[in-house]
Design a protein around this motif. Structure first.
Motif, short mmCIF file in Angstrom:
data_model
loop_
_atom_site.label_atom_id
_atom_site.label_comp_id
_atom_site.label_asym_id
_atom_site.label_seq_id
_atom_site.Cartn_x
_atom_site.Cartn_y
_atom_site.Cartn_z
N LYS A 221 0.84 -1.24 0.02
CA LYS A 221 -0.16 0.09 0.12
C LYS A 221 0.81 1.48 0.20
O LYS A 221 0.36 2.54 0.14
CB LYS A 221 -0.71 0.00 1.34
CG LYS A 221 -1.92 -0.99 1.34
CD LYS A 221 -2.93 -0.97 0.28
CE LYS A 221 -3.94 -2.11 0.29
NZ LYS A 221 -5.05 -1.98 -0.97
N LYS A 233 -4.16 9.39 11.30
CA LYS A 233 -4.92 7.91 11.89
C LYS A 233 -4.08 8.06 13.26
O LYS A 233 -4.88 7.50 14.09
CB LYS A 233 -4.05 6.84 11.10
CG LYS A 233 -5.27 6.37 9.78
CD LYS A 233 -6.28 5.81 10.01
CE LYS A 233 -7.00 5.28 8.77
NZ LYS A 233 -8.22 4.61 9.44
N GLU A 313 -2.79 -3.45 8.94
CA GLU A 313 -3.92 -3.55 8.10
C GLU A 313 -5.39 -2.98 8.42
O GLU A 313 -5.98 -2.14 7.96
CB GLU A 313 -4.07 -4.97 7.46
CG GLU A 313 -5.22 -5.05 6.38
CD GLU A 313 -5.34 -6.33 5.79
OE1 GLU A 313 -6.23 -6.56 4.62
OE2 GLU A 313 -4.47 -7.23 6.41
N CYS A 314 -5.68 -3.47 9.75
CA CYS A 314 -6.68 -2.85 10.36
C CYS A 314 -6.78 -1.34 10.79
O CYS A 314 -7.64 -0.64 10.77
CB CYS A 314 -7.04 -3.66 11.59
SG CYS A 314 -8.50 -3.23 12.78
N ASN A 317 -7.43 0.35 7.28
CA ASN A 317 -8.69 -0.04 6.76
C ASN A 317 -10.05 0.34 7.40
O ASN A 317 -10.98 0.77 7.19
CB ASN A 317 -8.88 -1.58 6.06
CG ASN A 317 -7.76 -1.69 5.09
OD1 ASN A 317 -7.44 -0.82 4.36
ND2 ASN A 317 -7.43 -2.90 4.84
N LYS A 318 -9.76 0.38 8.90
CA LYS A 318 -10.76 0.64 9.86
C LYS A 318 -11.24 2.10 10.00
O LYS A 318 -10.17 2.93 9.67
CB LYS A 318 -10.49 0.00 11.23
CG LYS A 318 -11.67 0.05 12.30
CD LYS A 318 -11.53 -0.60 13.40
CE LYS A 318 -12.63 -0.62 14.42
NZ LYS A 318 -12.15 -1.43 15.83
N SER A 319 -12.52 2.39 10.04
CA SER A 319 -12.62 3.83 10.13
C SER A 319 -12.18 4.52 11.03
O SER A 319 -12.02 4.03 12.15
CB SER A 319 -14.33 4.19 9.99
OG SER A 319 -14.77 3.18 8.88
#
Length: 654
Positions: A221, A233, A313-314, A317-319
């Motif tokens: 990514k 984030k 990854e979480c 990808n998690k909001s």
């Protein structure tokens, strides 16, 4: 000067999956049959430098057959993608420009200075990958992910990576000599296919599995992730976990490090170079998660993301967590707290100025336009209950006009305070700021001409400050003030002369009375000392006589006890003592500068007292202190020599 590459290469090996760029150049070197690897680098790259992270890729890819681009090499065959998401836009542009079109190849490689922190110092291989590559491809190549410094196992087989031959301990590859594995055997001929490597120990299995998973996802990514996105984030997730304050600062970093260490264990983090001392360095964690350091610690950032979420990854990808909070003080309107305003306790204030202070505390400033009354309230995110404490910033024009008009009508601070239901201290504090100097006959700080005249007349009658004060019911210091200081301001010169003469006569009478009393006592008491006499006649009388008639006192009274010090002898002895103490400090090699205060601190308390009170009597001692004081330059030299001595294992400093 930029090196120009003119001719297109006749051939170039097709890069393998996850092949390190150094391995691609080495395979070209083997196929070209060049004896010197410098010639190979010059032919392909246009320079003889290190190939860990290539430079000037735009020109290099133009010479390579096929459709290979600069981004293909950067993102598929180097570890630079691990750094790219954590670099800000300005720094990323600078490093990327160095990779693809650096104008001067003779300068130091900027991009390499960033990548070297995540690339292993030694070339590492997985024996199972060697076996598979040789069986499937007929040769061995360097896998990119195997060279990541914080990963010790193969991403595919989960076996420990090796940099030396398991039989003879010979390095499998030497980057400086540009010799890598092409066949499954070391330089001494030992067949690596016959050797098996054990898997990772149980205690390290979890952390390596986690880092492999997160690193692989980050590589996949890297093109789409940006510095600003990751920063939001990290801050959002940490705020949701109550590790970040409203100011965006790390709240209780010690608690965060404790939780982080307990989650992964000290032993596991130590093997990754993240010791407890490293993590507890001031602002270390904060600078990393806020990307304030140019060179990010990728392993630490990946572990923090896993500490916050279940994986990187979480984490991506998690909001984003909901970081909204209750609006401090609400949306208004707000009440006026001025009890003299017509809008008192009514919702008349339409605006609020909020300001964030430290530790999640917010203050709100409210101003009533009708009366000008301005006050401040506080709000704490940890305790969202309504705060009713009010700190007044400005009472406003209505309150000021009211207090001035009331005082002008009553001419009294006490009456003004009583009528407005304020304390006397508040009226006394603000009234001078509004009307200037208070000139009232009723004020305790000012006396009228008639009152001063009464004080002077009473004093001329009683000839005593104390008697005058008792008669008029005023303070004795007030009487003294107007008698001694304010007399020239008045016009009654006759009265002033009379009072002055009376005061002089009274002093003479008192002196004569005291003389007679002292002579009488001395005639009745034998061997009288001054201390005994002071007790008999009273301390105040004794001091009075010393002040106004010292010559007579010295003539009549016994001489002062001969306790005078021989200051020359004291100075000599003290200077020698100071010298010993100073030399002792230098011999101890203390870690702080030997200043004047440090030398004095080593002395006894009475010696320090003499130096402080009678420095004019101790010139030799003062000179010795100045002689042995250590200046900053000498201190730096001594400190450096001390460190070198400790490094050599000796405590002696020459």
């Amino acid at each position: 000067m930029n090196t120009q590459i003119e001719n297109k290469l006749a051939f170039f090996p097709t890069p393998y999956l996850e092949e390190d760029f150094r391995s691609i150049i080495y395979r070209y070197h083997v196929r070209s049959l060049h004896i010197s690897h410098e010639r190979t680098k010059k032919e392909v790259l246009g320079y003889k430098g290190n190939t860990t992270l290539p430079r000037n890729l735009n020109e290099i890819t133009e010479r390579i057959p096929g459709n290979v681009t600069s981004d293909d090499i950067i993102y598929n065959h180097t570890l630079f993608p691990l750094l790219k998401p954590f670099l800000n836009e300005h720094l990323m542009d600078k490093v990327y420009r160095d990779l693809v079109s650096h104008p001067d190849l003779n300068k130091s490689i900027n991009a390499k200075n960033y990548i070297k922190h995540i690339v292993s110092d030694e070339i590492r291989y997985c024996l199972d990958c060697i076996r598979e590559d040789y069986n499937n491809l007929g040769e061995v190549y360097i896998h990119r992910l195997h060279q990541c410094k914080y990963i010790f196992v193969c991403y595919k087989h989960k076996k420990i990576l090796l940099s030396n031959c398991p039989i003879c301990e010979t390095p499998l590859a030497e980057q400086k000599r540009f010799t890598f594995l092409g066949q499954p055997c070391c330089s001494n001929g030992h067949n690596l296919l016959d050797f098996k490597v054990s898997s990772l120990h149980e205690e390290n299995h979890f952390i390596q599995e986690a880092l492999l998973e997160d690193t692989s996802f980050l590589l996949s990514k890297a093109r789409s992730l940006t510095h600003d996105y990751l920063k939001v984030k990290y801050l959002s997730w940490l705020y949701s976990k109550q590790y970040i304050t409203l100011l965006g600062e790390l709240f209780q970093p010690r608690a965060f490090v404790d939780d982080f260490i307990n989650f992964f264990s000290t032993e596991v983090l130590d093997k990754l170079g993240m010791t407890e001392d490293y993590l507890r360095v001031k602002n270390r964690i904060w600078y990393q998660i806020n990307f304030k350091k140019e060179v990010p610690n990728v392993a630490l950032l990946l572990l923090i993301s896993r500490f916050i979420c279940s994986s990187f990854e979480c984490f991506i990808n998690k909001s984003l967590p909901n970081v909204s909070s209750i609006i401090p003080f609400g949306t208004g309107p707000w009440i006026c707290e001025n009890k003299y305003c017509l809008s008192y306790k009514k919702l008349s204030i339409k605006s609020c100025i909020r300001k964030v202070s430290r530790k999640d505390r917010i203050t709100g400033t409210f101003c009533c336009l009708a009366c000008g009354f301005t006050y401040v309230r506080s709000w704490d995110s940890q305790d969202i209950a309504e705060k009713i404490n009010v700190s007044v910033v400005d009472h406003g024009h209505l309150w000021n006009d009211l207090i001035v008009s009331t005082y002008e009508r009553t001419c009294s601070i006490n009456k003004t305070a009583t009528e407005l239901k304020l304390t006397r201290e508040i009226v006394k504090k603000y009234l001078p700021l509004l009307v200037g100097e208070i000139d009232s006959p009723y004020s305790s700080n000012h006396y009228s001409h008639q009152q001063v005249q009464a004080i002077l007349e009473t004093y001329s009658q009683y000839k005593s400050y104390r008697g005058t004060a008792r008669k008029l019911g005023v303070n004795r210091n007030t009487v003294k003030k107007y008698v001694l200081l304010n007399l020239p301001k008045f016009e009654n010169e006759l009265l002033l002369d009379e009072i002055a003469v009376t005061a002089i006569d009274y002093q003479e009478e008192r002196v004569n009375a005291c003389r007679n009393k002292i002579v009488s006592i001395m005639s009745t008491v034998n061997n009288l000392k001054r201390s005994h006499l002071r007790k008999l006649i009273g301390y105040s009388t004794y001091r009075f006589m010393l002040k106004v008639d010292r010559d007579w006192m010295d003539e009549v009274l016994p001489p002062v006890s001969p306790h005078a010090l021989n200051w020359d002898l004291v100075d000599k002895e003290l200077s020698e003592h100071i010298k010993e103490k100073a030399l002792s400090l230098y011999k101890q090699n203390i870690t702080i500068r030997i200043s004047k205060e440090r030398i004095k601190k080593s002395l006894e308390s009475f010696q320090r007292s003499r130096l402080a009170r009678r420095p004019e009597k101790l010139p030799l001692s003062i000179a010795v202190i100045e002689q042995y004081e250590e200046n900053k330059e000498d201190y730096q030299v001594r400190k450096k020599l001390s460190k070198e001595s400790l490094r050599k294992g000796t405590d002696d400093i020459n």
